[in-house]
Design a protein around this motif. Structure first.
Motif, short mmCIF file in Angstrom:
data_model
loop_
_atom_site.label_atom_id
_atom_site.label_comp_id
_atom_site.label_asym_id
_atom_site.label_seq_id
_atom_site.Cartn_x
_atom_site.Cartn_y
_atom_site.Cartn_z
N PHE A 143 -78.41 -60.37 35.96
CA PHE A 143 -78.01 -60.92 34.65
C PHE A 143 -76.89 -61.94 34.80
N THR A 144 -76.68 -62.38 36.02
CA THR A 144 -75.65 -63.38 36.30
C THR A 144 -76.19 -64.30 37.40
N ALA A 145 -75.67 -65.52 37.47
CA ALA A 145 -76.11 -66.45 38.51
C ALA A 145 -75.64 -65.98 39.89
N GLY A 146 -74.52 -65.27 39.92
CA GLY A 146 -74.03 -64.81 41.21
C GLY A 146 -72.76 -64.01 41.10
N LEU A 147 -72.47 -63.30 42.17
CA LEU A 147 -71.17 -62.63 42.31
C LEU A 147 -70.37 -63.55 43.22
N ARG A 148 -69.96 -63.04 44.40
CA ARG A 148 -69.31 -63.95 45.35
C ARG A 148 -70.31 -64.98 45.87
N GLN A 149 -71.56 -64.53 46.04
CA GLN A 149 -72.62 -65.45 46.42
C GLN A 149 -73.65 -65.54 45.28
N LYS A 150 -74.47 -66.55 45.35
CA LYS A 150 -75.54 -66.72 44.39
C LYS A 150 -76.54 -65.55 44.53
N LEU A 151 -77.07 -65.13 43.40
CA LEU A 151 -78.08 -64.06 43.41
C LEU A 151 -79.43 -64.66 43.04
N ASP A 152 -80.40 -64.50 43.92
CA ASP A 152 -81.72 -65.06 43.70
C ASP A 152 -82.71 -63.93 43.43
N GLU A 153 -83.04 -63.76 42.17
CA GLU A 153 -83.88 -62.64 41.75
C GLU A 153 -85.25 -62.65 42.43
N GLU A 154 -85.84 -63.84 42.53
CA GLU A 154 -87.18 -63.95 43.13
C GLU A 154 -87.14 -63.54 44.60
N LEU A 155 -86.10 -64.03 45.29
CA LEU A 155 -85.94 -63.71 46.72
C LEU A 155 -85.82 -62.20 46.93
N PHE A 156 -84.99 -61.56 46.10
CA PHE A 156 -84.78 -60.13 46.24
C PHE A 156 -86.06 -59.36 45.90
N ASN A 157 -86.71 -59.75 44.83
CA ASN A 157 -87.92 -59.03 44.43
C ASN A 157 -89.04 -59.18 45.46
N ASN A 158 -89.16 -60.40 46.03
CA ASN A 158 -90.17 -60.59 47.07
C ASN A 158 -89.91 -59.67 48.26
N ALA A 159 -88.63 -59.47 48.57
CA ALA A 159 -88.28 -58.67 49.73
C ALA A 159 -88.31 -57.16 49.46
N PHE A 160 -88.02 -56.77 48.23
CA PHE A 160 -87.72 -55.36 48.00
C PHE A 160 -88.68 -54.57 47.13
N ILE A 161 -89.49 -55.23 46.34
CA ILE A 161 -90.39 -54.46 45.47
C ILE A 161 -91.32 -53.60 46.33
N GLY A 162 -91.35 -52.33 46.04
CA GLY A 162 -92.21 -51.40 46.77
C GLY A 162 -91.58 -50.81 48.02
N THR A 163 -90.39 -51.27 48.39
CA THR A 163 -89.75 -50.69 49.58
C THR A 163 -89.01 -49.41 49.21
N LYS A 164 -88.86 -48.57 50.24
CA LYS A 164 -88.20 -47.28 50.02
C LYS A 164 -86.77 -47.31 50.55
N ILE A 165 -85.86 -46.71 49.80
CA ILE A 165 -84.48 -46.56 50.27
C ILE A 165 -84.44 -45.34 51.20
N ILE A 166 -84.21 -45.58 52.48
CA ILE A 166 -84.22 -44.50 53.45
C ILE A 166 -82.90 -43.76 53.45
N ARG A 167 -81.82 -44.54 53.38
CA ARG A 167 -80.51 -43.95 53.57
C ARG A 167 -79.46 -44.81 52.88
N LEU A 168 -78.38 -44.18 52.44
CA LEU A 168 -77.23 -44.89 51.92
C LEU A 168 -76.07 -44.60 52.87
N LYS A 169 -75.45 -45.67 53.37
CA LYS A 169 -74.36 -45.51 54.34
C LYS A 169 -73.12 -46.23 53.84
N ARG A 170 -71.99 -45.95 54.49
CA ARG A 170 -70.77 -46.72 54.26
C ARG A 170 -70.27 -47.24 55.59
N ARG A 171 -69.86 -48.50 55.61
CA ARG A 171 -69.15 -49.06 56.77
C ARG A 171 -68.03 -49.90 56.19
N SER A 172 -66.78 -49.60 56.59
CA SER A 172 -65.64 -50.27 55.98
C SER A 172 -65.71 -50.03 54.47
#
Length: 277
Positions: A29-58
DNA sequence: CGCGGCCCCTGGCCGC
DNA sequence: TGCGGCCAGGGGCCGC
Protein backbone atom coordinates in the motif's frame (compact mmCIF):
# COMPACT_ATOMS: atom_id res chain seq x y z
CA UNK A 1 10.69 -1.79 20.43
CA UNK A 2 12.54 -3.49 17.69
CA UNK A 3 16.02 -4.11 18.98
CA UNK A 4 17.41 -7.63 19.10
CA UNK A 5 15.30 -8.88 22.04
CA UNK A 6 12.11 -7.56 20.50
CA UNK A 7 12.83 -9.02 17.08
CA UNK A 8 13.51 -12.33 18.83
CA UNK A 9 10.15 -12.03 20.58
CA UNK A 10 8.33 -11.16 17.36
CA UNK A 11 9.95 -14.17 15.71
CA UNK A 12 8.90 -16.50 18.51
CA UNK A 13 5.36 -15.14 18.48
CA UNK A 14 4.88 -15.34 14.70
CA UNK A 15 6.78 -18.54 13.88
CA UNK A 16 4.12 -21.09 14.91
CA UNK A 17 1.50 -19.21 12.86
CA UNK A 18 3.66 -18.84 9.74
CA UNK A 19 5.68 -22.02 9.45
CA UNK A 20 4.15 -24.34 6.86
CA UNK A 21 1.81 -21.67 5.50
CA UNK A 22 1.45 -20.98 1.78
CA UNK A 23 1.68 -17.38 0.56
CA UNK A 24 -1.45 -16.59 -1.44
CA UNK A 25 -0.61 -12.98 -2.37
CA UNK A 26 1.30 -9.86 -1.33
CA UNK A 27 -0.18 -6.39 -1.44
CA UNK A 28 1.78 -3.19 -0.95
CA UNK A 29 0.00 0.00 0.00
CA UNK A 30 3.06 2.20 -0.35
CA UNK A 31 5.61 2.80 -3.12
CA UNK A 32 8.38 1.74 -0.78
CA UNK A 33 9.94 1.57 2.63
CA UNK A 34 13.71 2.09 2.64
CA UNK A 35 13.68 0.51 -0.81
CA UNK A 36 11.05 0.50 -3.52
CA UNK A 37 8.44 -2.25 -3.20
CA UNK A 38 7.46 -3.98 -6.43
CA UNK A 39 4.23 -5.89 -5.94
CA UNK A 40 4.43 -7.72 -9.27
CA UNK A 41 8.00 -8.84 -8.61
CA UNK A 42 7.11 -10.18 -5.17
CA UNK A 43 3.95 -11.92 -6.32
CA UNK A 44 5.74 -13.56 -9.24
CA UNK A 45 8.33 -14.90 -6.82
CA UNK A 46 6.17 -15.82 -3.86
CA UNK A 47 2.63 -16.80 -4.77
CA UNK A 48 2.20 -20.47 -3.91
CA UNK A 49 5.48 -20.77 -2.01
CA UNK A 50 5.59 -22.20 1.49
CA UNK A 51 7.15 -20.50 4.52
CA UNK A 52 9.48 -23.17 5.88
CA UNK A 53 10.97 -21.32 8.78
CA UNK A 54 11.13 -17.94 10.49
CA UNK A 55 14.58 -16.97 11.74
CA UNK A 56 16.31 -13.98 13.30
CA UNK A 57 19.79 -12.71 12.45
CA UNK A 58 20.87 -9.43 14.03
CA UNK A 59 17.71 -7.30 13.93
CA UNK A 60 16.46 -8.95 10.75
CA UNK A 61 13.54 -11.35 10.52
CA UNK A 62 14.20 -13.95 7.83
CA UNK A 63 11.33 -15.76 6.12
CA UNK A 64 12.82 -18.93 4.67
CA UNK A 65 10.77 -20.13 1.69
CA UNK A 66 10.60 -23.46 -0.14
CA UNK A 67 11.71 -22.09 -3.52
CA UNK A 68 15.29 -21.20 -2.55
CA UNK A 69 14.34 -17.61 -1.80
CA UNK A 70 14.15 -15.60 1.39
CA UNK A 71 12.37 -12.51 2.58
CA UNK A 72 14.36 -10.16 4.78
CA UNK A 73 12.27 -8.01 7.07
CA UNK A 74 13.80 -5.21 9.14
CA UNK A 75 11.56 -3.23 11.48
CA UNK A 76 13.65 -0.07 11.47
CA UNK A 77 12.55 2.09 14.38
CA UNK A 78 8.78 1.80 14.22
CA UNK A 79 7.94 -1.37 12.30
CA UNK A 80 5.62 -4.12 13.56
CA UNK A 81 3.93 -7.25 12.22
CA UNK A 82 0.54 -8.59 13.23
CA UNK A 83 -1.80 -11.33 12.12
CA UNK A 84 -5.45 -10.54 11.52
CA UNK A 85 -8.43 -11.68 9.45
CA UNK A 86 -8.07 -10.43 5.87
CA UNK A 87 -11.49 -8.79 6.14
CA UNK A 88 -10.19 -6.38 8.77
CA UNK A 89 -9.89 -2.76 7.58
CA UNK A 90 -6.38 -1.54 6.94
CA UNK A 91 -5.02 0.64 9.72
CA UNK A 92 -3.10 3.85 9.22
CA UNK A 93 0.56 3.20 8.29
CA UNK A 94 -0.05 -0.43 7.38
CA UNK A 95 2.04 -0.82 4.21
CA UNK A 96 2.18 -4.55 3.52
CA UNK A 97 -0.35 -7.37 3.51
CA UNK A 98 0.69 -10.99 3.04
CA UNK A 99 -2.31 -13.24 2.54
CA UNK A 100 -1.75 -16.75 3.84
CA UNK A 101 -3.31 -20.16 3.26
CA UNK A 102 -6.79 -19.85 1.77
CA UNK A 103 -6.49 -16.06 2.01
CA UNK A 104 -8.54 -15.55 5.16
CA UNK A 105 -5.45 -14.93 7.31
CA UNK A 106 -3.47 -11.74 6.76
CA UNK A 107 0.03 -10.81 7.92
CA UNK A 108 0.19 -7.00 8.11
CA UNK A 109 3.21 -4.73 8.38
CA UNK A 110 2.78 -1.35 10.02
CA UNK A 111 5.57 1.27 10.05
CA UNK A 112 4.81 4.98 10.56
CA UNK A 113 8.33 6.19 9.84
CA UNK A 114 8.93 3.72 6.99
CA UNK A 115 12.51 3.08 8.08
CA UNK A 116 11.95 -0.65 7.77
CA UNK A 117 12.84 -3.04 4.95
CA UNK A 118 11.06 -5.83 3.11
CA UNK A 119 13.48 -7.42 0.68
CA UNK A 120 13.58 -10.47 -1.53
CA UNK A 121 16.83 -12.43 -1.39
CA UNK A 122 17.80 -15.00 -3.98
CA UNK A 123 21.58 -15.25 -3.47
CA UNK A 124 23.01 -18.49 -2.07
CA UNK A 125 23.44 -19.15 1.63
CA UNK A 126 26.76 -18.71 3.34
CA UNK A 127 28.31 -21.20 5.76
CA UNK A 128 26.12 -20.08 8.67
CA UNK A 129 22.98 -20.80 6.67
CA UNK A 130 22.26 -17.09 6.35
CA UNK A 131 21.61 -15.21 3.13
CA UNK A 132 24.81 -13.83 1.64
CA UNK A 133 23.22 -10.39 1.91
CA UNK A 134 23.86 -10.55 5.67
CA UNK A 135 27.45 -11.74 5.39
CA UNK A 136 28.84 -8.37 6.44
CA UNK A 137 27.35 -8.73 9.93
CA UNK A 138 29.50 -9.49 12.94
CA UNK A 139 28.78 -12.25 15.47
CA UNK A 140 25.56 -12.63 17.41
CA UNK A 141 26.01 -11.51 21.03
CA UNK A 142 25.48 -15.07 22.33
CA UNK A 143 27.75 -16.68 19.77
CA UNK A 144 31.08 -18.18 20.89
CA UNK A 145 32.76 -15.99 18.28
CA UNK A 146 31.88 -12.95 20.41
CA UNK A 147 34.67 -13.53 22.91
CA UNK A 148 37.33 -11.54 24.73
CA UNK A 149 40.14 -12.25 22.26
CA UNK A 150 37.93 -11.24 19.33
CA UNK A 151 36.83 -7.98 20.94
CA UNK A 152 40.31 -7.13 22.17
CA UNK A 153 41.88 -7.64 18.75
CA UNK A 154 39.14 -5.69 17.01
CA UNK A 155 39.44 -2.78 19.45
CA UNK A 156 43.16 -2.19 18.86
CA UNK A 157 44.12 1.05 17.09
CA UNK A 158 40.51 2.22 16.89
CA UNK A 159 40.27 5.91 17.72
CA UNK A 160 36.49 6.17 17.69
CA UNK A 161 34.44 6.21 20.87
CA UNK A 162 33.49 2.90 22.46
CA UNK A 163 29.75 3.69 22.26
CA UNK A 164 29.86 3.58 18.47
CA UNK A 165 32.14 0.55 18.54
CA UNK A 166 29.68 -1.64 20.44
CA UNK A 167 26.72 -0.34 18.41
CA UNK A 168 28.41 -1.23 15.14
CA UNK A 169 26.84 -4.45 13.82
CA UNK A 170 30.21 -5.42 12.39
CA UNK A 171 31.48 -5.61 15.99
CA UNK A 172 28.43 -7.43 17.39
CA UNK A 173 24.78 -7.56 16.34
CA UNK A 174 21.81 -6.34 18.27
CA UNK A 175 23.16 -3.65 20.57
CA UNK A 176 21.10 -0.56 19.78
CA UNK A 177 21.23 2.89 21.28
CA UNK A 178 19.49 1.94 24.52
CA UNK A 179 21.42 -1.23 25.25
CA UNK A 180 24.72 0.45 24.37
CA UNK A 181 24.21 3.03 27.12
CA UNK A 182 22.95 0.43 29.58
CA UNK A 183 25.80 -1.98 28.87
CA UNK A 184 28.44 0.72 29.29
CA UNK A 185 26.91 1.77 32.62
CA UNK A 186 27.11 -1.79 33.92
CA UNK A 187 30.73 -1.96 32.76
CA UNK A 188 31.71 1.37 34.33
CA UNK A 189 32.98 2.55 30.93
CA UNK A 190 32.30 6.07 29.64
CA UNK A 191 30.66 6.13 26.19
CA UNK A 192 33.24 8.78 25.24
CA UNK A 193 36.27 6.61 25.92
CA UNK A 194 38.37 5.77 22.89
CA UNK A 195 38.00 2.15 21.81
CA UNK A 196 41.76 1.57 21.81
CA UNK A 197 41.84 2.40 25.55
CA UNK A 198 39.76 -0.66 26.42
CA UNK A 199 41.56 -3.20 28.60
CA UNK A 200 41.19 -6.95 28.27
CA UNK A 201 39.07 -6.89 31.41
CA UNK A 202 36.85 -4.20 29.81
CA UNK A 203 36.39 -6.47 26.78
CA UNK A 204 35.38 -9.33 29.06
CA UNK A 205 32.92 -7.07 30.89
CA UNK A 206 31.44 -5.68 27.68
CA UNK A 207 30.64 -9.21 26.57
CA UNK A 208 29.17 -10.44 29.85
CA UNK A 209 27.16 -7.26 30.53
CA UNK A 210 25.78 -6.90 27.01
CA UNK A 211 24.67 -10.53 27.17
CA UNK A 212 23.11 -9.91 30.58
CA UNK A 213 21.19 -6.81 29.42
CA UNK A 214 19.95 -8.50 26.25
CA UNK A 215 19.01 -11.67 28.13
CA UNK A 216 16.97 -9.70 30.65
CA UNK A 217 15.24 -7.86 27.82
CA UNK A 218 14.46 -11.12 26.02
CA UNK A 219 13.02 -12.50 29.26
CA UNK A 220 10.80 -9.39 29.46
CA UNK A 221 9.89 -9.70 25.78
CA UNK A 222 6.20 -10.23 26.38
CA UNK A 223 5.87 -6.99 28.25
CA UNK A 224 7.96 -5.11 25.75
CA UNK A 225 5.88 -6.38 22.88
CA UNK A 226 2.68 -5.01 24.40
CA UNK A 227 4.29 -1.56 24.61
CA UNK A 228 5.56 -1.99 21.12
CA UNK A 229 2.13 -2.72 19.67
CA UNK A 230 0.49 0.06 21.66
CA UNK A 231 3.18 2.75 21.61
CA UNK A 232 1.06 5.32 23.47
CA UNK A 233 0.77 3.26 26.67
CA UNK A 234 4.48 3.01 27.29
CA UNK A 235 4.62 1.65 30.84
CA UNK A 236 6.78 -1.38 30.28
CA UNK A 237 9.96 -3.10 31.18
CA UNK A 238 12.23 -0.27 30.01
CA UNK A 239 11.11 2.42 32.39
CA UNK A 240 11.57 0.13 35.36
CA UNK A 241 14.93 -1.33 34.39
CA UNK A 242 16.94 1.44 32.77
CA UNK A 243 19.80 2.85 34.79
CA UNK A 244 20.89 5.66 32.49
CA UNK A 245 18.93 5.74 29.21
CA UNK A 246 16.65 8.79 29.15
CA UNK A 247 17.57 9.66 32.74
CA UNK A 248 19.67 12.78 32.09
CA UNK A 249 19.42 15.25 34.96
CA UNK A 250 18.32 12.48 37.34
CA UNK A 251 20.40 10.97 40.09
CA UNK A 252 22.49 7.89 39.40
CA UNK A 253 21.00 4.67 40.78
CA UNK A 254 24.38 3.78 42.29
CA UNK A 255 26.15 7.00 43.38
CA UNK A 256 25.06 10.58 44.09
CA UNK A 257 26.09 12.06 40.74
CA UNK A 258 23.69 13.27 38.05
CA UNK A 259 23.23 11.36 34.75
CA UNK A 260 24.53 13.26 31.71
CA UNK A 261 23.38 13.26 28.10
CA UNK A 262 25.84 13.75 25.26
CA UNK A 263 25.30 13.49 21.51
CA UNK A 264 27.64 11.14 19.64
CA UNK A 265 27.36 10.82 15.86
CA UNK A 266 23.87 12.22 16.06
CA UNK A 267 22.60 9.83 18.72
CA UNK A 268 22.04 10.47 22.42
CA UNK A 269 24.26 8.72 24.93
CA UNK A 270 23.52 8.67 28.65
CA UNK A 271 26.08 7.99 31.36
CA UNK A 272 27.02 8.58 34.98
CA UNK A 273 30.19 10.71 35.22
CA UNK A 274 30.80 9.22 38.67
CA UNK A 275 30.52 5.52 37.84
CA UNK A 276 31.81 5.53 34.25
CA UNK A 277 35.37 6.44 33.30
C1' DC B 1 39.88 2.15 5.54
C1' DG B 2 37.99 4.76 9.53
C1' DC B 3 35.16 8.10 10.88
C1' DG B 4 31.62 11.79 11.30
C1' DG B 5 27.77 13.98 9.14
C1' DC B 6 23.63 13.59 7.00
C1' DC B 7 19.64 11.53 5.18
C1' DC B 8 15.35 8.68 4.78
C1' DC B 9 10.06 9.53 7.43
C1' DT B 10 6.12 10.58 10.76
C1' DG B 11 4.57 11.86 15.09
C1' DG B 12 4.79 13.14 20.00
C1' DC B 13 6.03 16.53 23.14
C1' DC B 14 7.47 20.96 24.89
C1' DG B 15 7.75 25.89 25.04
C1' DC B 16 6.13 30.12 23.29
C1' DT C 1 -5.06 26.01 20.17
C1' DG C 2 -1.53 26.46 16.93
C1' DC C 3 3.02 26.29 15.46
C1' DG C 4 7.97 25.66 15.23
C1' DG C 5 11.71 23.16 17.00
C1' DC C 6 13.53 19.15 18.81
C1' DC C 7 13.63 14.43 19.60
C1' DA C 8 13.03 9.25 18.56
C1' DG C 9 15.11 2.56 19.78
C1' DG C 10 18.32 1.98 12.55
C1' DG C 11 21.34 1.91 9.00
C1' DG C 12 23.22 3.24 4.37
C1' DC C 13 25.83 6.46 1.80
C1' DC C 14 29.05 10.04 0.97
C1' DG C 15 33.03 12.91 1.53
C1' DC C 16 37.22 13.84 3.98
Amino acid sequence: MPELPEVETVKNALAPHLQGKIIKACHFFTAGLRQKLDEELFNNAFIGTKIIRLKRRSKYLIFELDNNKWILSHLGMTGSWRLCPSTEARKKHEHISVLLGDGTQDLRYCDPRRFGEFRMITAPLNKDDDPQALAHLGPEPFDDAFNQAYLWNLSRNKTKAVKGFIMDPKTVCGIGNIYASETLFRCGISPLRKTQKLTKKDCHNLISHSQEVLQQAIAAGGTTIIDFQAPDGSEGWFHQQLNVYGRNGKKCTTCDKVIKRVVQTGRSSFYCPGCQK
